[in-house]
Structure formats: C-alpha cells, structure tokens
Design a protein around this motif. Structure first.
Motif, PDB file in Angstrom:
ATOM      1  N   GLY A   1     -23.433 -23.165 -14.789  1.00 12.37           N
ATOM      2  CA  GLY A   1     -24.785 -23.669 -14.565  1.00 12.37           C
ATOM      3  C   GLY A   1     -25.463 -22.979 -13.396  1.00 12.37           C
ATOM      4  N   ARG A   2     -24.693 -22.725 -12.345  1.00  9.83           N
ATOM      5  CA  ARG A   2     -25.257 -22.059 -11.160  1.00  9.83           C
ATOM      6  C   ARG A   2     -25.686 -20.633 -11.505  1.00  9.83           C
ATOM      7  NH1 ARG A   2     -22.778 -19.289  -6.987  1.00  9.83           N
ATOM      8  NH2 ARG A   2     -20.691 -19.890  -7.701  1.00  9.83           N
ATOM      9  N   VAL A   3     -24.876 -19.948 -12.297  1.00 10.28           N
ATOM     10  CA  VAL A   3     -25.217 -18.573 -12.700  1.00 10.28           C
ATOM     11  C   VAL A   3     -26.453 -18.582 -13.606  1.00 10.28           C
ATOM     12  CG1 VAL A   3     -24.423 -16.508 -13.901  1.00 10.28           C
ATOM     13  CG2 VAL A   3     -22.825 -17.805 -12.476  1.00 10.28           C
ATOM     14  N   ILE A   4     -26.500 -19.528 -14.556  1.00 12.67           N
ATOM     15  CA  ILE A   4     -27.649 -19.609 -15.462  1.00 12.67           C
ATOM     16  C   ILE A   4     -28.935 -19.835 -14.678  1.00 12.67           C
ATOM     17  CG2 ILE A   4     -28.766 -21.023 -17.244  1.00 12.67           C
ATOM     18  CD1 ILE A   4     -25.962 -21.538 -18.396  1.00 12.67           C
ATOM     19  N   GLU A   5     -28.915 -20.830 -13.779  1.00 13.71           N
ATOM     20  CA  GLU A   5     -30.118 -21.149 -13.004  1.00 13.71           C
ATOM     21  C   GLU A   5     -30.542 -19.978 -12.130  1.00 13.71           C
ATOM     22  OE1 GLU A   5     -32.134 -23.764 -13.113  1.00 13.71           O
ATOM     23  OE2 GLU A   5     -30.949 -24.527 -14.797  1.00 13.71           O
ATOM     24  N   GLY A   6     -29.570 -19.344 -11.481  1.00 17.14           N
ATOM     25  CA  GLY A   6     -29.886 -18.229 -10.596  1.00 17.14           C
ATOM     26  C   GLY A   6     -30.487 -17.047 -11.331  1.00 17.14           C
ATOM     27  N   LEU A   7     -29.869 -16.695 -12.464  1.00 13.04           N
ATOM     28  CA  LEU A   7     -30.375 -15.556 -13.248  1.00 13.04           C
ATOM     29  C   LEU A   7     -31.719 -15.872 -13.889  1.00 13.04           C
ATOM     30  CD1 LEU A   7     -27.210 -14.129 -15.038  1.00 13.04           C
ATOM     31  CD2 LEU A   7     -28.633 -12.976 -13.348  1.00 13.04           C
ATOM     32  N   ARG A   8     -31.848 -17.089 -14.437  1.00 15.75           N
ATOM     33  CA  ARG A   8     -33.111 -17.460 -15.067  1.00 15.75           C
ATOM     34  C   ARG A   8     -34.261 -17.366 -14.069  1.00 15.75           C
ATOM     35  NH1 ARG A   8     -32.206 -22.670 -16.425  1.00 15.75           N
ATOM     36  NH2 ARG A   8     -31.493 -22.327 -18.566  1.00 15.75           N
ATOM     37  N   GLU A   9     -34.047 -17.883 -12.867  1.00 18.06           N
ATOM     38  CA  GLU A   9     -35.096 -17.853 -11.845  1.00 18.06           C
ATOM     39  C   GLU A   9     -35.495 -16.426 -11.503  1.00 18.06           C
ATOM     40  OE1 GLU A   9     -37.765 -19.191  -8.851  1.00 18.06           O
ATOM     41  OE2 GLU A   9     -36.826 -20.204 -10.555  1.00 18.06           O
ATOM     42  N   ARG A  10     -34.523 -15.549 -11.373  1.00 19.29           N
ATOM     43  CA  ARG A  10     -34.820 -14.154 -11.017  1.00 19.29           C
ATOM     44  C   ARG A  10     -35.579 -13.438 -12.134  1.00 19.29           C
ATOM     45  NH1 ARG A  10     -29.147 -12.022  -8.352  1.00 19.29           N
ATOM     46  NH2 ARG A  10     -28.659 -13.953  -7.230  1.00 19.29           N
ATOM     47  N   ILE A  11     -35.214 -13.738 -13.365  1.00 21.12           N
ATOM     48  CA  ILE A  11     -35.872 -13.067 -14.496  1.00 21.12           C
ATOM     49  C   ILE A  11     -37.312 -13.538 -14.640  1.00 21.12           C
ATOM     50  CG2 ILE A  11     -35.884 -12.816 -17.011  1.00 21.12           C
ATOM     51  CD1 ILE A  11     -32.789 -12.936 -16.882  1.00 21.12           C
ATOM     52  N   ILE A  12     -37.532 -14.864 -14.587  1.00 20.44           N
ATOM     53  CA  ILE A  12     -38.884 -15.359 -14.864  1.00 20.44           C
ATOM     54  C   ILE A  12     -39.841 -15.076 -13.713  1.00 20.44           C
ATOM     55  CG2 ILE A  12     -38.022 -17.126 -16.430  1.00 20.44           C
ATOM     56  CD1 ILE A  12     -38.479 -19.207 -14.310  1.00 20.44           C
ATOM     57  N   THR A  13     -39.317 -14.879 -12.491  1.00 22.64           N
ATOM     58  CA  THR A  13     -40.192 -14.544 -11.369  1.00 22.64           C
ATOM     59  C   THR A  13     -40.405 -13.041 -11.221  1.00 22.64           C
ATOM     60  OG1 THR A  13     -38.337 -14.526  -9.805  1.00 22.64           O
ATOM     61  CG2 THR A  13     -39.551 -16.603 -10.058  1.00 22.64           C
ATOM     62  N   GLY A  14     -39.623 -12.253 -11.969  1.00 26.49           N
ATOM     63  CA  GLY A  14     -39.767 -10.806 -11.879  1.00 26.49           C
ATOM     64  C   GLY A  14     -38.909 -10.177 -10.801  1.00 26.49           C
ATOM     65  N   ALA A  15     -38.005 -10.984 -10.176  1.00 24.29           N
ATOM     66  CA  ALA A  15     -37.111 -10.426  -9.159  1.00 24.29           C
ATOM     67  C   ALA A  15     -36.175  -9.393  -9.798  1.00 24.29           C
ATOM     68  CB  ALA A  15     -36.302 -11.537  -8.493  1.00 24.29           C
ATOM     69  N   ILE A  16     -35.854  -9.592 -11.077  1.00 23.78           N
ATOM     70  CA  ILE A  16     -35.137  -8.584 -11.861  1.00 23.78           C
ATOM     71  C   ILE A  16     -36.132  -8.025 -12.863  1.00 23.78           C
ATOM     72  CG2 ILE A  16     -33.177  -8.088 -13.352  1.00 23.78           C
ATOM     73  CD1 ILE A  16     -31.793 -10.560 -12.320  1.00 23.78           C
ATOM     74  N   ASP A  17     -36.283  -6.721 -12.892  1.00 21.92           N
ATOM     75  CA  ASP A  17     -37.304  -6.085 -13.727  1.00 21.92           C
ATOM     76  C   ASP A  17     -36.978  -6.197 -15.219  1.00 21.92           C
ATOM     77  OD1 ASP A  17     -38.810  -5.253 -11.553  1.00 21.92           O
ATOM     78  OD2 ASP A  17     -37.719  -3.355 -11.363  1.00 21.92           O
ATOM     79  N   PRO A  18     -38.011  -6.266 -16.069  1.00 20.67           N
ATOM     80  CA  PRO A  18     -37.798  -6.208 -17.519  1.00 20.67           C
ATOM     81  C   PRO A  18     -37.067  -4.926 -17.880  1.00 20.67           C
ATOM     82  CG  PRO A  18     -40.084  -6.752 -17.003  1.00 20.67           C
ATOM     83  CD  PRO A  18     -39.436  -6.370 -15.714  1.00 20.67           C
ATOM     84  N   GLY A  19     -36.096  -5.040 -18.777  1.00 20.91           N
ATOM     85  CA  GLY A  19     -35.347  -3.864 -19.198  1.00 20.91           C
ATOM     86  C   GLY A  19     -34.170  -3.523 -18.309  1.00 20.91           C
ATOM     87  N   ALA A  20     -34.023  -4.226 -17.168  1.00 21.34           N
ATOM     88  CA  ALA A  20     -32.931  -3.924 -16.241  1.00 21.34           C
ATOM     89  C   ALA A  20     -31.582  -4.279 -16.859  1.00 21.34           C
ATOM     90  CB  ALA A  20     -33.116  -4.691 -14.939  1.00 21.34           C
ATOM     91  N   PRO A  21     -30.567  -3.434 -16.654  1.00 21.92           N
ATOM     92  CA  PRO A  21     -29.235  -3.746 -17.181  1.00 21.92           C
ATOM     93  C   PRO A  21     -28.575  -4.848 -16.348  1.00 21.92           C
ATOM     94  CG  PRO A  21     -29.158  -1.727 -15.890  1.00 21.92           C
ATOM     95  CD  PRO A  21     -30.607  -2.127 -15.966  1.00 21.92           C
ATOM     96  N   LEU A  22     -27.763  -5.658 -16.992  1.00 23.32           N
ATOM     97  CA  LEU A  22     -27.062  -6.749 -16.311  1.00 23.32           C
ATOM     98  C   LEU A  22     -25.558  -6.524 -16.471  1.00 23.32           C
ATOM     99  CD1 LEU A  22     -29.280  -9.688 -17.614  1.00 23.32           C
ATOM    100  CD2 LEU A  22     -29.294  -8.722 -15.296  1.00 23.32           C
ATOM    101  N   SER A  23     -24.888  -6.281 -15.361  1.00 24.57           N
ATOM    102  CA  SER A  23     -23.454  -6.016 -15.377  1.00 24.57           C
ATOM    103  C   SER A  23     -22.677  -7.310 -15.137  1.00 24.57           C
ATOM    104  CB  SER A  23     -23.103  -4.994 -14.287  1.00 24.57           C
ATOM    105  OG  SER A  23     -21.725  -5.032 -13.987  1.00 24.57           O
ATOM    106  N   GLU A  24     -21.798  -7.647 -16.072  1.00 24.66           N
ATOM    107  CA  GLU A  24     -20.970  -8.849 -15.904  1.00 24.66           C
ATOM    108  C   GLU A  24     -20.163  -8.780 -14.617  1.00 24.66           C
ATOM    109  OE1 GLU A  24     -18.422  -9.822 -19.127  1.00 24.66           O
ATOM    110  OE2 GLU A  24     -20.040 -10.013 -20.602  1.00 24.66           O
ATOM    111  N   LEU A  25     -19.574  -7.621 -14.365  1.00 19.36           N
ATOM    112  CA  LEU A  25     -18.720  -7.462 -13.177  1.00 19.36           C
ATOM    113  C   LEU A  25     -19.528  -7.626 -11.893  1.00 19.36           C
ATOM    114  CD1 LEU A  25     -15.986  -6.833 -11.964  1.00 19.36           C
ATOM    115  CD2 LEU A  25     -16.504  -4.384 -12.178  1.00 19.36           C
ATOM    116  N   ALA A  26     -20.685  -6.949 -11.829  1.00 25.65           N
ATOM    117  CA  ALA A  26     -21.516  -7.018 -10.621  1.00 25.65           C
ATOM    118  C   ALA A  26     -22.022  -8.441 -10.397  1.00 25.65           C
ATOM    119  CB  ALA A  26     -22.694  -6.053 -10.744  1.00 25.65           C
ATOM    120  N   LEU A  27     -22.420  -9.117 -11.467  1.00 29.24           N
ATOM    121  CA  LEU A  27     -22.921 -10.491 -11.334  1.00 29.24           C
ATOM    122  C   LEU A  27     -21.805 -11.441 -10.934  1.00 29.24           C
ATOM    123  CD1 LEU A  27     -25.278 -10.612 -14.448  1.00 29.24           C
ATOM    124  CD2 LEU A  27     -25.986 -10.710 -12.049  1.00 29.24           C
TER     125      LEU A  27
END
Length: 222
Positions: free
Chosen positions: A14-40
């Motif tokens: 849940g913490r990962v979902i909320e954190g990633l969702r917030e970053r995506i919808i605010t634009g903190a992570i750019d559209p098209g950006a790759p998401l690495s399971e290991l890095a996350l």
C-alpha cells in the motif's frame, strides 16, 4: 505466511502504491519514464514483491504500462485518450455542479468562495503554480459538494488516469487562460449559489471544454 506477515506485506504494498501514484499524477515522474522494480524496492526499503504487486495495481488504474520483455513505464496518454477522458470529466463535473446547486448553502460553498478569493489574488500576481493548485482544489470541492460517493469514486479514478495536476499546468500556459479560467469558475459558483441546476451543469461543462481546448493547444506547442 503468518497473518502478521500478511498484514505487513499489505502495508508495504500500500505504501508503494500510494507513493508511486502520487508521483505519477503530480508529474514528479515523467510520462514514459521507465520504472525499475529493483530501484524502487531499494528506494522504498522493501523487497521486489510488493513493488511488483504495486505496479500491477497501477497498471489496472491505467497509470503504468507493462511492455513484455521490455519493461514497465509510466503511461503517456495519447491525444485521443486525453480527449476521451476529458469528455468523461465534462459529464461528471457537469453532474456534480447540478447536484451541488440542488443542495443549498452547504460548507463546500463557503470553501469555494474562499478558493476564488485566493485564485483572484494568484491570477493578479501571475502566480501560475499557485493558481494551478487552486484549480485542483476548486474541482475537488465541487465533487465533494455533490455528496455522491459513486460519482466521486469514478472521478478520482479518472483524474488519476489523466494525471490532471500535470496537465492543468500545460493548459494554464496558454496566454490569458488563467484569467479566463478564473472568470469561468466565478460563473460556475454564481449559478450554483443561485440554485440553478440546469445552468450550473451547462456552464461547468462549457468550462471543462474550454480547459480541454487550452490543454490540447498547449500540447501542440510542445
């Protein structure tokens, strides 16, 4: 796995979902950006399993896309998808404006009036970031004021798919759009306070269409 371990795993996911969702919808992570399971996993301090499950959930919400044998990426909505999402936004917000107009003097009306006072000041000092935040707040108050849980649930999902916080900045980059948007908000609230449901729905839908036009024009400039 014990019940305690299950609960811990769900909390981490849940913490990962909320954190990633917030970053995506605010634009903190750019559209098209790759998401690495290991890095996350390293960033959130968890194993790869809750990250993998979180990405599955965000894929269901339309926020990420999985390309087999390539990787996972933040979704980049096409112009057609943006248009379709805005058509749904227009329907939902028009309905919300009508419902709010029927409720009378509820607390959200006072909050909307304060929002517009702050918005007027932001536009006057050309504070686009401040005004963009207030735009989001205005629409949130409108939806909450409708007092319809089903409508709000659909709306939240829609806004996440649009990553609206990022797109509104593009819309407001068009010359004169911030001032016009502010005037449109004033008109929406005026007819809502007058308890004119028909007009509230109509002017709200007009406003959403104007926002969509400004956004698409802004995307053409990119």
């Amino acid at each position: 796995m014990s019940p305690r371990q299950n609960g811990t795993s769900s909390l981490m996911q849940g913490r990962v979902i909320e954190g990633l969702r917030e970053r995506i919808i605010t634009g903190a992570i750019d559209p098209g950006a790759p998401l690495s399971e290991l890095a996350l996993a390293e960033e959130f301090g968890v194993s790869r399993t809750p990250v993998r499950e979180a990405l599955k959930q965000l894929q269901t919400e339309g926020l990420v896309e999985v390309r087999p044998r390539v990787g996972t990426f933040v979704t980049t909505p096409s112009r057609r998808e943006i248009t379709e999402l805005f058509e749904m936004k227009e329907l939902l917000e028009g309905a919300a404006a009508r419902l709010l107009a029927q409720r009378g003097r509820v607390p959200e009306i006072d909050a909307l009036e304060e929002n517009l006072r702050e918005a007027d000041a932001a536009v006057a000092r050309d504070d686009r970031d401040g005004y963009a935040r207030l735009v989001g707040e205005f629409h949130d108050l409108l939806i909450r004021g409708a007092d319809n849980g089903k409508l709000e649930s659909h709306y939240r999902t829609l806004m996440n798919q649009l990553a609206y916080a990022r797109l509104v900045t593009t819309s407001l980059s068009q010359p004169g759009r911030a001032l016009q948007s502010d005037r449109e908000h004033h008109l929406v609230l005026e007819v809502i306070i007058a308890k004119d449901g028909d007009s509230a729905e109509r002017v709200m839908r007009d406003h959403v269409r104007a926002s969509r036009s400004a956004l698409l024009a802004g995307l053409s400039d990119d």
